[in-house]
Design an enzyme around this catalytic site. Sequence first.
Site, short mmCIF file in Angstrom:
data_model
loop_
_atom_site.label_atom_id
_atom_site.label_comp_id
_atom_site.label_asym_id
_atom_site.label_seq_id
_atom_site.Cartn_x
_atom_site.Cartn_y
_atom_site.Cartn_z
N GLU A 102 1.08 -1.79 -0.25
CA GLU A 102 0.34 -0.24 -0.47
C GLU A 102 1.04 1.21 -0.07
O GLU A 102 1.26 1.55 1.32
CB GLU A 102 -0.81 -0.15 1.19
N CYS A 142 -1.32 9.45 2.11
CA CYS A 142 -0.92 8.85 1.09
C CYS A 142 -2.18 9.18 0.19
O CYS A 142 -2.17 9.54 -1.48
CB CYS A 142 -0.93 7.66 0.86
#
Length: 487
Positions: free
Chosen positions: A261, A295
């Site tokens: 991720e 993110c």
Amino acid sequence: MNNINSETIWSPFDGSPVGLMPIADEKDVEAATVASIEAFGVMKALPRFVRADILDRAAQIIKRRRAEFASTIASEAGKPLFDARGEVSRAIFNLTNAAAEARRFVGEEVPLDVDGGVHEYQVTGTDGHRIEIEKAQLQELKASRQRVGIARRFPIGPILAIAPFNFPLNLVLHKVAPAIAVGNSVVLKPAPQTPLTSALLLQVFEEAGLPQGALQVVHCSVALAEKMVRDDRFAMVTFTGSAKVGWHIKSISGRKKVALELGGNGAVIVCDDADVDLAVARCARGGLVYAGQYCIGVQRILVAREIYDVFCEKLIAKVKSFNVGDPLVEGVDVGPVINEEAAKRISAWTEEALSTGAKLLCGGTRSGTLVQPTLLSNTTPSMKVECEEVFGPVMTVNPFDNFDDALNRAASGNYGLQGGLFTNNLRRAFQSIEEWDVGGLIVNDVPIFRIDNMPFGGWKQSGLGREGTRYAMEEMTAIKHLVLNYS
């Protein structure tokens, strides 16, 4: 750990000591690996209700210690208290949801009568179109139905989890909770800046009754972490962090499963039919939450020219209203970035953009690790503030005249984690999900929207595999197919 060496963890806001964390050496890492292998034998034999009960108890313990966790996160990560409390609440849900999924997570029956295989038969159609099957063939056809396939999911083994600093509790649990739910053991390598939250989490699971060795926390060097990544005694490595490190991990991981991720540079398209006030409020929050160290944070905003001026005026005012300062003070919206090196890089990228034609709308300064919320316009896709991941409180805002052009610009580049689209036009929404390669498209909200049971992950350089409780559980299991012939 046998090693008594410890490291001081420092506040990113003022450099004050937050706590001590034991440092794992090579012997400690080996001991943790062996213990995890042994604990896997116990974990995979536990009934699902036992695993679920452990997760439920862990949630209740964190709920009881909520203030302690929030304070630790705020201190070592520099996250404002409001957001730290929010992370703790999400962690509690993450655990209870994992407990629920542990109870209902199943495989499936696989139909085995979809192909006749070696059985050849003839049919005769009557005037009424009824199919006649010869009696001699009927027994064979019945026998072909007397097989059942059962695809069951089984835990795959010890999991190596490598976590980031920005969500030191909840993103850790996105790895640990699903692993426990399906019966795996975990060796957790927390981010070097934020290991104290992981140490607290280990205490919680021990109190909740997790079998000894099923969760190991190793605060170790990069070299030792890489050694674990290469170690085939681990069945899987799951990593959250930068794209550069993530793809390096994949390149050295050998035969094990890998889930990544990684980064993003979240884009938002604001169409001319959007609710401007909603879009402004959500973009400001989405770009500045935890000083932009997210993110899926908002980094690039593309606004229809018809509403661009009023949007910018309102966004500038909103951004200027955010309080910047000590994350432990109530009412502070934006705290420090994780260290001065990060602050210098963010400022350098901003200056580089300004020197090549960008326009400063607000912010643009820093003091130590405090970077003032910054808005830039007149940026281009080749500037680092657009094509790379800033990971700081910096947003770009630019107008567009044609929706197709805006969609192409938003979808361009190397990342594809999540995107935002403000419109009431469903045709635009469906066009966007067809043409924009992102793991999640959020309509009438910004990319930071995430409920922890959602499938979460990215396209292109933004990752591999999916998190989100049930989706991570699938990644952490493998299928065995049982076929029974009872004819």
